[in-house]
Design a protein around this motif. Structure first.
Motif, mmCIF file in Angstrom:
data_model
loop_
_atom_site.group_PDB
_atom_site.id
_atom_site.type_symbol
_atom_site.label_atom_id
_atom_site.label_comp_id
_atom_site.label_asym_id
_atom_site.label_seq_id
_atom_site.Cartn_x
_atom_site.Cartn_y
_atom_site.Cartn_z
ATOM 1 N N SER A 164 0.736 -1.262 -0.002
ATOM 2 C CA SER A 164 0.029 -0.023 0.063
ATOM 3 C C SER A 164 0.757 1.209 0.070
ATOM 4 O O SER A 164 0.337 2.208 -0.281
ATOM 5 N N THR A 165 1.941 1.046 0.233
ATOM 6 C CA THR A 165 2.968 2.210 0.491
ATOM 7 C C THR A 165 4.084 2.302 -0.128
ATOM 8 O O THR A 165 5.012 1.216 0.035
ATOM 9 N N ILE A 166 4.646 3.238 -1.219
ATOM 10 C CA ILE A 166 5.699 3.285 -1.754
ATOM 11 C C ILE A 166 6.578 4.512 -1.559
ATOM 12 O O ILE A 166 6.080 5.485 -1.671
ATOM 13 N N SER A 167 7.698 4.227 -0.812
ATOM 14 C CA SER A 167 8.452 5.401 -0.597
ATOM 15 C C SER A 167 9.150 6.302 -1.578
ATOM 16 O O SER A 167 9.197 5.507 -2.744
ATOM 17 N N ASP A 168 9.604 7.420 -1.194
ATOM 18 C CA ASP A 168 10.240 8.176 -2.241
ATOM 19 C C ASP A 168 11.833 7.985 -2.100
ATOM 20 O O ASP A 168 12.605 8.519 -1.492
ATOM 21 N N LEU A 538 1.975 8.618 8.893
ATOM 22 C CA LEU A 538 1.931 10.088 8.774
ATOM 23 C C LEU A 538 2.916 10.754 7.688
ATOM 24 O O LEU A 538 2.646 11.573 6.727
ATOM 25 N N HIS A 539 4.113 9.989 7.816
ATOM 26 C CA HIS A 539 5.274 10.376 7.087
ATOM 27 C C HIS A 539 5.192 10.039 5.748
ATOM 28 O O HIS A 539 5.594 10.789 4.814
ATOM 29 N N GLU A 540 4.803 8.844 5.536
ATOM 30 C CA GLU A 540 5.248 8.014 4.316
ATOM 31 C C GLU A 540 4.111 7.784 3.362
ATOM 32 O O GLU A 540 4.103 7.273 2.220
ATOM 33 N N THR A 541 2.872 7.570 4.365
ATOM 34 C CA THR A 541 1.571 7.050 3.415
ATOM 35 C C THR A 541 0.835 8.462 3.072
ATOM 36 O O THR A 541 0.460 8.364 1.976
ATOM 37 N N CYS A 542 1.002 9.401 4.003
ATOM 38 C CA CYS A 542 -0.122 10.686 3.693
ATOM 39 C C CYS A 542 0.847 11.385 2.615
ATOM 40 O O CYS A 542 2.094 11.500 2.785
ATOM 41 N N SER A 543 -0.002 11.885 1.762
ATOM 42 C CA SER A 543 0.343 12.692 0.794
ATOM 43 C C SER A 543 -0.154 14.097 0.768
ATOM 44 O O SER A 543 -1.436 14.491 0.297
ATOM 45 N N PRO A 544 0.585 15.199 1.056
ATOM 46 C CA PRO A 544 1.897 15.198 1.480
ATOM 47 C C PRO A 544 2.043 14.681 2.826
ATOM 48 O O PRO A 544 1.130 14.503 3.422
ATOM 49 N N SER A 545 3.188 14.586 3.135
ATOM 50 C CA SER A 545 3.493 14.068 4.486
ATOM 51 C C SER A 545 3.131 14.826 5.744
ATOM 52 O O SER A 545 3.061 16.223 5.656
ATOM 53 N N VAL A 546 2.793 14.207 6.760
ATOM 54 C CA VAL A 546 2.311 14.978 8.070
ATOM 55 C C VAL A 546 3.296 15.024 9.031
ATOM 56 O O VAL A 546 3.530 13.819 9.521
#
Length: 723
Positions: A164-168, A538-546
């Motif tokens: 579900s999550t792909i990091s930058d 919050l950091h890696e799934t939310c877009s933009p990061s929270v």
């Protein structure tokens, strides 16, 4: 006598022959074991165990063995090193081993079309892979950060999982030529670092939930691209339309040519050089088309250049006086944004409102002036601080319709009855954003109601509050405190959350009641992992990061099963970075760079998480004036001792009474040491922290499965192994 001697000699020769044979077998056995590197053997032993000892894998064993010499099924070797593992379609279950990074010579790993997973892909993947194929399994969660370090990787296939999550994290993958991450549940924008994959020829993103545009792919040397069945918008860049094999159906792309860049932005530069304008030749250009009218052209060019210079000088002078005037007013304690008419230019810069918040703590009242961004989280880049020169249209205040909020609205009367008119008997706590009360309803439902004081806000505080509700209600993760309702009427601004019976982690760690049962080591690891997952979301799934900005043990709430739920998520953008800095309570959680820059970041959240882990380890407060000066700051006291096993043993919370496994403790301390590093760039992303804690739990589970040993506490009482 002669016969006896002959017999003795024959017996001696027979014994010697048997001994030689046994020695040969022993030597052969040692030689066979020596055929495979010991690290490779260890990694494959663990891998076999984490796959639940599949009988279909011929010659594999869970202890020792010789993968290269005994021809383990699916294993390819070069000399003593394992270079490839190919086990596709073998009906394997379980997961990958937690120490696959020991396989440093492995260049190919193909575990496709099995039943592996049911959890995240382990972090410690082989570092030098050229081909990684985990397609067609049951992996969930995020792509492991270790992939970002595989600089030799050419072929990556994670398709047909539930990721579900792909990091930058693709900046270093310049050798990657083929990537297939289709048929997962990835959402949000395509990571910006995709534009660094300069060798990418084939890319499959179909059947996910990606949104935004695909402009980041425009300059890649793609020959095969499939982005079908996502939620992409905008236009397909002209360069991508030339791709030999392109599939874009099932999105919301606009037809027709893409619009030109807006006047306020510079168009994207292209490799084609811009031709010289004939009306403005250079004064030293001797290669003009003719001498006819050259004086006129030079005069015209000089006049235009003079006008441009004058405009630049006037603009600089205007900006200088504006800045000086603002600085002068600030030095006199005046707000330059108040009681001054705004020119059209100045109105373009005004994106923030000065807001006064009155908070009450006991009998003391204090008043603060803060700046609140009115931009919604879906448009805010939380990595950046406020920039007065940001003139983008997204900074315009937007009102949010009540119909867009899916959680129920309560009336003031309902909440007054449920909280006894917010009486002291129902009071729970007071945090940075308001007081919290316990609400008991007639149907026995219990909620925690946070009463936020917006009474001093100018304009329309209800609009600001509705925007806050909408933003918080978009956050959805099992380790976040769940917002289940709100109330906005008669000037009241109230948020209703799930009520968590065990209160906060801070309270549980600092209980003084002798009859209360202290947190076990297993529970502490569980709380750390759940809290890490919340920050990772919050950091890696939310877009933009929270950015949370206020991560601390008092904001980690525990349910009946001691599952953690992070509160105050989504509040950070309400107030400026400086708001928390004067609080001694928060000083122990504050990263070093905040004291210098005043700016919070994702990495400052990571630091605060490391401090909470230290609380779990030691049972101490982050800052405690009652202790000797050298021990008042928990990080300064503990950090130098985290890699000293003897000192570490002395640091552990005495409430644990020695009920923990020393290796688990050491790994926990290793994770802390990474998080609380002074330099933010050296702190790991939260996905890496999550993976390290997952590995800690996995190793502990393996220890319990493979060993029936027990340890002995200092008081002599025996017990089972703990995580």
């Amino acid at each position: 006598m002669t016969t006896t001697t002959a017999t003795t000699k024959m017996r001696g020769r027979g014994a010697a022959a048997i001994g030689a044979a046994l020695l040969f077998l022993a030597t052969a056995s040692l030689g066979a074991h020596a055929n495979t590197d010991s690290n490779d053997v260890t990694a494959l032993n663990v891998f076999y165990t984490t796959m639940n000892h599949p009988p279909q894998l011929k010659n594999w064993v869970s202890q020792n063995g010789d993968p290269c010499g005994q021809l383990w099924q699916g294993i390819t070797c070069s000399g003593s090193r394992v270079t490839a593992i190919n086990l596709p379609g073998m009906s394997l279950n379980g997961t990958l081993g937690y120490n696959m990074n020991l396989l440093t010579a492995l260049v190919q790993l193909d575990m496709s079309n099995n039943y592996l997973g049911g959890s995240d892909i382990p972090y410690n993947l082989p570092p030098n892979l050229e081909k990684l194929n985990l397609a067609g399994n049951h992996f969930t969660g995020t792509t492991p950060y270790s992939i970002s370090q595989m600089v030799a990787l050419k072929d990556l296939n994670l398709a047909h999982n539930q990721l579900s999550t792909i990091s930058d994290m693709f900046n270093q993958l310049t050798n990657l030529t083929t990537m297939d991450i289709s048929f997962n549940t990835f959402s949000g924008n395509i990571p910006q670092s995709f534009n660094s994959i300069t060798s990418l020829k084939t890319l499959y993103l179909q059947n996910n939930q990606f949104s935004g545009t695909i402009d980041v792919l425009a300059n890649l040397p793609l020959t095969d691209l499939n982005v079908a069945n996502n939620q992409f918008t905008g236009w397909v860049p002209d360069k991508l339309k030339k791709i030999r094999s392109l599939q874009t159906t099932g999105n919301s792309f606009s037809n027709g040519p893409a619009p030109p860049p807006p006047p306020a932005t510079n168009p994207t530069p292209t490799p084609t050089p811009t031709p010289q304008r004939p009306a403005l030749p250079s004064s030293n250009d001797n290669n003009g088309p003719s001498n006819s009218g050259s004086k006129h052209s030079k005069l015209q060019g000089g006049a235009i250049a003079g006008i441009v210079i004058c405009l630049l000088v006037l603009g600089a002078m205007f900006a200088f006086f504006v800045i000086k005037r603002k600085s002068w007013k600030l030095s006199r304690g005046q707000d330059p944004e108040q009681k001054e008419p705004l020119s059209p230019l100045a109105s373009g810069f005004k994106q923030m409102k000065s807001i006064k918040i009155i908070s009450t703590t006991g009998k003391d009242q204090f008043q603060k002036t803060v700046s609140m961004s009115l931009k919604p989280p879906t448009k805010i880049d939380l990595h950046k601080s406020f920039d007065e020169n940001d003139l983008t249209p997204k900074s315009v205040t937007r009102k949010i319709s009540l119909s867009s909020i899916k959680i129920p609205a309560y009336t003031v009367a309902d909440l007054q009855i449920a909280t006894g008119s917010f009486s002291a008997d129902h009071f729970i706590s007071e945090g940075s954003f308001g007081r919290v009360f316990r609400a008991q309803f007639n149907d026995q439902k219990v909620l925690a109601v946070k009463k936020i004081n917006f009474s001093a806000f100018p304009g329309h505080p209800s609009d600001l509050f509705i925007e806050l509700v909408a933003n918080i209600s978009r956050l959805n993760h099992p380790n976040l405190a769940e917002l289940v309702g709100y109330c906005s009427e008669h000037g009241q601004c109230l948020l209703a959350y799930e009520f968590y019976q065990n209160g906060s982690l801070c309270d549980l760690l600092n209980l003084v009641d002798d009859q209360s049962k202290p947190l076990s080591w297993n529970s502490r690891v569980k709380i750390a992992l759940g809290s890490a997952r919340a920050l990772e979301y919050l950091h890696e799934t939310c877009s933009p990061s929270v950015i949370h900005k206020n991560f601390k043990s008092s904001n980690i709430l525990l349910d009946n099963e001691l599952n953690p739920h992070l509160s105050d998520s989504g509040y950070g953008d309400l107030i400026p970075n400086q708001e928390f800095q004067e609080s001694e309570e928060n000083s122990g959680y504050r990263a070093p760079e905040i004291a210098m820059s005043g700016q919070y970041s994702l990495k400052s959240d990571v630091y605060s998480f490391g401090v909470v882990m230290l609380e779990l380890l030691t049972g101490r407060k982050p800052f405690d004036r009652s202790r000797p000066r050298s021990e008042q700051s928990l990080v300064r006291w503990a950090a130098p001792q985290l890699h000293d096993i003897d000192a570490l043993d002395q640091m552990v919370d005495p409430a644990l009474q020695g009920l923990y496994h020393s290796k688990s403790l050491s790994r926990f301390a290793d994770a802390i040491a990474l998080c609380v590093q002074a330099e933010p760039e050296f702190r790991p992303p939260m996905s890496e922290v999550v993976q390290s804690l997952v590995r800690l739990v996995q190793r502990a589970n393996m220890t319990r499965m493979s060993s029936s040993e027990s340890y002995t506490r200092r008081d002599g009482e025996s017990g089972d192994y703990a995580v």
